[in-house]
Design an enzyme around this catalytic site. Structure first.
Site, PDB file in Angstrom:
ATOM      1  N   GLU A   1      13.918  31.762  26.760  1.00 33.31           N
ATOM      2  CA  GLU A   1      12.868  30.975  26.400  1.00 33.31           C
ATOM      3  C   GLU A   1      12.491  31.753  24.840  1.00 33.31           C
ATOM      4  O   GLU A   1      12.030  32.853  25.059  1.00 33.31           O
ATOM      5  CB  GLU A   1      11.664  30.647  26.992  1.00 33.31           C
ATOM      6  CG  GLU A   1      10.578  29.975  26.585  1.00 33.31           C
ATOM      7  CD  GLU A   1       9.355  30.006  27.217  1.00 33.31           C
ATOM      8  OE1 GLU A   1       8.333  30.208  26.458  1.00 33.31           O
ATOM      9  OE2 GLU A   1       9.287  29.741  28.387  1.00 33.31           O
TER      10      GLU A   1
ATOM     11  N   CYS B   1       3.330  30.385  24.951  1.00 33.11           N
ATOM     12  CA  CYS B   1       4.812  29.769  24.206  1.00 33.11           C
ATOM     13  C   CYS B   1       4.281  28.341  23.909  1.00 33.11           C
ATOM     14  O   CYS B   1       4.973  27.850  23.188  1.00 33.11           O
ATOM     15  CB  CYS B   1       5.748  30.003  25.364  1.00 33.11           C
ATOM     16  SG  CYS B   1       5.605  29.513  26.869  1.00 33.11           S
TER      17      CYS B   1
END
Length: 518
Positions: free
Chosen positions: A250, A287
């Site tokens: 990620e 994020c």
């Protein structure tokens, strides 16, 4: 004999080293850890789900038992507030328990049985398949989640649940937190009689040991949460191996939020409050922080941005997780402020360690002309893109990179007219949000925390929720095997009582054992 190289963590709030030195793992120690994991892979992978569930449940208990120490160490090493860390601690324990429940029940293996038909021409064979563990997994701790995405975090939990031993690399910014978490997991492994080597942790103050871990021939997959540069480096190393392996990374996302004019008119204080919190919460170091806002031109959009800028201006300063993150934030926001078409709505500068939330705006046409404006600046900053009509948006959204999330604020009566925007959002993001905010990722069975590159390296998977277990398993079929040589999940009698797909029908029924002819 030379002494091992050591390093210290730094308190980002003070800039001063913290007590305690941590030895960098040597290549020999790394090899020993991975070989132990390889030796554990077969016996651990063969354990029934109930036994792995006992381990995961014990790990959750140990995380809670070590909770005060974990929160204290993480607070020193990250400067994140205690209330945030307490919530993250609970999430860490809960996701371990969630995976324990998943493997205890057992249906996650997706067992499928196609019964034979010897009378057919050609004869139809007996074919049975399920998901099996990949083998030892390397997990890299994340800087922004020292608990829930680190040594005992989601990647570790999902890999262990799948039946894969884990070699975790502690993030260099919080080695003491990682040491406590590793102690908790090792204690759980001992309590439940897991094979030696099922879990271990290594330390590095740079990149050498981490890259060596990925390159080790016994590692079968990698879990990573961090920067795009870091993720790409691991992907390159994994693909350059004689036998390439998957890297589930990620990496980068600006999580666009699109607001209709009608939504602005009815959103009121709740919309302003929600946007402000989503931009600035946890110092913007999430994020799913919304780095790009699509706001209609006109009075309603002006008023919204003025209110959000005012809230950000009045909000408290924050300390970013590390000097490197702070330097990147300063460089990124300076570039935004210096762009000729970007207007500054809220910007505070200072020489101290504190960082203030920032807000900028730019015309829609300028974003298309300068696509670098849509690149992630990690931290509490958002760029508002002003548009005139919603028909302009699909083309611009299609030019964006892949995202973890995409959000639309619109009234229910408007939604048919916004279907084209939603269609593009589905192409670009792993999770679509309606009239909400992207920050806050619920850990459950339906959650998808992933998305097209560069949000992740593998847009077909998720790093949050029970579907994450699929990353660390693969499909394996058995053809014309007797029950005695099959995994229990594929036995005709279904002794585990799990859901299975039998001749295309989902069922828990027991099957007649095929007669064996001599």
């Amino acid at each position: 004999m030379s002494m091992p190289r050591t390093f210290q963590a730094v308190n980002p709030a003070t800039g001063k080293p913290l007590p305690g030195r941590f030895p960098v793992t040597s290549l020999e120690e790394l090899h020993q850890a991975v070989e132990l994991a390889q030796q554990a892979a077969l016996p651990y992978g063969r354990l029934p789900g109930q036994r792995r569930a006992e381990f995961l449940s014990a790990a959750a208990d140990q995380v809670v038992i070590h909770g005060d120490e974990l929160v204290a160490r993480a607070g020193e090493e990250t400067a994140l507030p205690e209330v945030r860390l307490r919530g993250e601690l609970a999430r860490t324990a809960n996701q371990l328990r969630l995976f324990a429940d998943l493997v205890r029940e057992g249906s996650w293996v997706d067992a499928r049985l196609d019964r034979p038909n010897p009378a057919r021409v050609p004869a139809k064979p007996d074919v049975r398949s399920l998901r099996v563990p990949l083998g030892p997994v390397a997990v890299f701790g994340a800087s922004n989640f020292p608990l829930a995405f680190s040594v005992a975090g989601g990647d570790t939990a999902s890999a262990l649940a799948a039946g894969c031993p884990v070699v975790a690399k502690a993030h260099p910014a919080h080695p003491a937190t990682s040491e406590v978490a590793a102690r908790a997991l090792k204690r759980a492994a001992e309590q439940t009689g897991m094979p030696p080597g099922v879990f271990s942790v290594i330390y590095d103050d740079g990149f050498e040991i981490g890259l060596a871990l990925v390159r080790h021939p016994s590692i079968r997959a990698v879990g990573f949460t961090g920067s795009r540069g870091g993720g790409l480096a691991l992907m390159a190393a994994a693909q350059a191996r004689p036998v390439p392996i998957p890297v589930f990374a990620e990496m980068s996302s600006v999580n666009p939020v699109v607001l209709s004019e009608a939504a602005l008119e009815v959103g009121g204080t709740a919309l302003v409050t929600g946007l402000t919190a989503s931009i600035s919460g946890s110092g913007g170091q999430l994020c799913t922080q919304p780095g790009l806002l699509f706001v209609p031109e006109g009075q309603a959009g002006d008023a919204l941005l003025e209110e959000v800028a005012g809230r950000l201006r009045e909000g408290p300063a924050c300390t970013l997780l590390s000097a490197g993150i702070r330097d990147a934030y300063v460089a990124g926001t300076t570039a935004l402020a210096g762009h000729p078409e970007v207007m500054t709505l809220q910007r505070a500068t200072g020489e101290d360690a504190d960082i203030h939330s920032q807000l900028y705006s730019v015309p829609l046409a300028a974003l298309s002309a300068s696509p670098e404006l849509a690149h992630e600046v990690f931290g509490p900053v958002s760029l508002a893109v002003r548009y005139s009509t919603h028909s302009e948006l699909p083309g611009v959204l299609r030019e964006l990179e892949g995202q973890l999330t995409a959000t639309l604020h619109a009234l229910p009566s408007e939604l048919p007219a916004w279907q084209d925007v939603l269609d593009v959002m589905r192409e670009k993001a792993g999770r679509l949000i309606l009239n909400g905010f992207p920050t806050g990722v619920e850990v459950g069975h339906a959650m998808v925390h992933g998305g097209p590159f560069p949000a992740t390296s593998d847009g077909a998977s998720t790093s949050v929720g029970t579907r994450a277990i699929e990353r660390f398993s693969r499909l394996c079929a058995y053809q014309d095997f007797p029950d005695s040589l099959l995994p229990a999940e594929l036995h005709s009698a279904n002794p585990l009582g799990i859901w299975r797909l039998v001749d295309g029908v989902r069922t828990k029924e027991e099957l007649a054992t095929p007669e064996v002819t001599s």
